[in-house]
Design a protein around this motif. Sequence first.
Motif, mmCIF file in Angstrom:
data_model
loop_
_atom_site.group_PDB
_atom_site.id
_atom_site.type_symbol
_atom_site.label_atom_id
_atom_site.label_comp_id
_atom_site.label_asym_id
_atom_site.label_seq_id
_atom_site.Cartn_x
_atom_site.Cartn_y
_atom_site.Cartn_z
ATOM 1 N N CYS A 32 0.823 -1.211 0.000
ATOM 2 C CA CYS A 32 0.000 0.000 0.000
ATOM 3 C C CYS A 32 0.861 1.267 0.000
ATOM 4 N N CYS A 35 -0.113 3.712 3.365
ATOM 5 C CA CYS A 35 0.414 3.487 4.721
ATOM 6 C C CYS A 35 1.858 2.994 4.710
ATOM 7 N N CYS A 63 -7.041 -1.211 0.935
ATOM 8 C CA CYS A 63 -5.895 -1.708 1.698
ATOM 9 C C CYS A 63 -6.393 -2.382 2.980
ATOM 10 N N ASN A 65 -4.508 -3.157 5.436
ATOM 11 C CA ASN A 65 -3.695 -2.742 6.587
ATOM 12 C C ASN A 65 -4.239 -1.440 7.181
ATOM 13 N N CYS A 66 -4.312 -0.389 6.352
ATOM 14 C CA CYS A 66 -4.768 0.898 6.882
ATOM 15 C C CYS A 66 -6.272 1.099 6.699
HETATM 16 ZN ZN LIG Z 1 -2.561 0.886 3.542
#
Ligand SMILES: [Zn+2]
Length: 348
Positions: A32, A35, A63, A65-66
């Motif tokens: 990503c 992030c 994404c 993750n973020c």
């Molecule tokens: Zn991300």
Amino acid sequence: MSLLVDLKFVSSISHLLRNFKKKADYLWNFSCPICGDSKKNKLKARAYILRSQKNRDRLAFKCHNCGESFYFDELLKRLDESVYKEYVYDSYLERTDGKAQQTEKKEKPPAPTPFPKKTYRPLKPTALIGCPSIASLPPEHPAKTYLLERKIPEPFLKQLYWTDDFPSVVDKVCPGHQFALKKEGRIVIPFLDANFGLIGMQGRALDKNSIRYITVKAFEEAPRIYGLHRLGNTLNKKRIYIVEGPFDSLFLPRCLAVAGSDIPTGLPIDQCLIVYDNEPRKPETCDKIAKAIQRGYRVCIWPDTIKEKDLNDMVLSGYKPDKLRDLIDKHSYAGLEATVRLQHWRKY
Ligand SMILES: [Zn+2]
């Protein structure tokens, strides 16, 4: 915005995305860019481009993750402003194409077409990412003003580009040759092969004190020819026009520009018509025509009534491109007749 345009632009930004991989149709995975994904482990890749759930006709970014998610065009905008502008322009074309087809349908029932309509939209070479197309520039940009004043047909403004820093583009196309060049803006004319691969380019300066044209090849054996991507199938026996300047070539169909080099070998001689500039007082031009006749080519010998020096000047003085083509066809000769005509034409 349409899936077709979105798909086309995925490859335009893939080089900006770490660990980029195509996973399936409509699914790409990468680290990503929002992030960082992640600072500790560079192999982590938790962002995706995929078909949007809300609108199946668009791609989206997500994404894991973020948690960021938005439509694909937003990702383009954040990654590369100039690619984004291309995208907006292409989406606009796509929409207006669609509209034109819809209104046509309303007026009359669709007639069966023997061949599907060909849409002509070459991809931008990767080396030119970061260079906006002339079409996407604001109307007051000097490069756009210049080409519109030269009456270059509008569809081609999408296939010509602009760079503020010509040496940096040369560095990408042909590394090692940029050092001798002055840092300046130039119109970029990409030389593409039949498969739309970049084989070289020419930079046209706007500054009157600069060298007007600089040509570089992407590799040593590359032919110095502009327009190979416009030929299509050469087996259809249609005429191929060969002129001197890239801009001149844009006024004729299936037209190549030799950009200062010799006529390339390997073309079907009986299909080619060589159109050199109207310079009967210039020994080099007359010699080049004589040589082409000797090699068996059909050549254009301009009538005395034409005073303009090249195709672009003729267009500027009022010739419509299709009239120009008629004029050229009508004044083309081969063999002994060409030699005789050349004798009468040359003025030195
Ligand atoms: Zn991300």
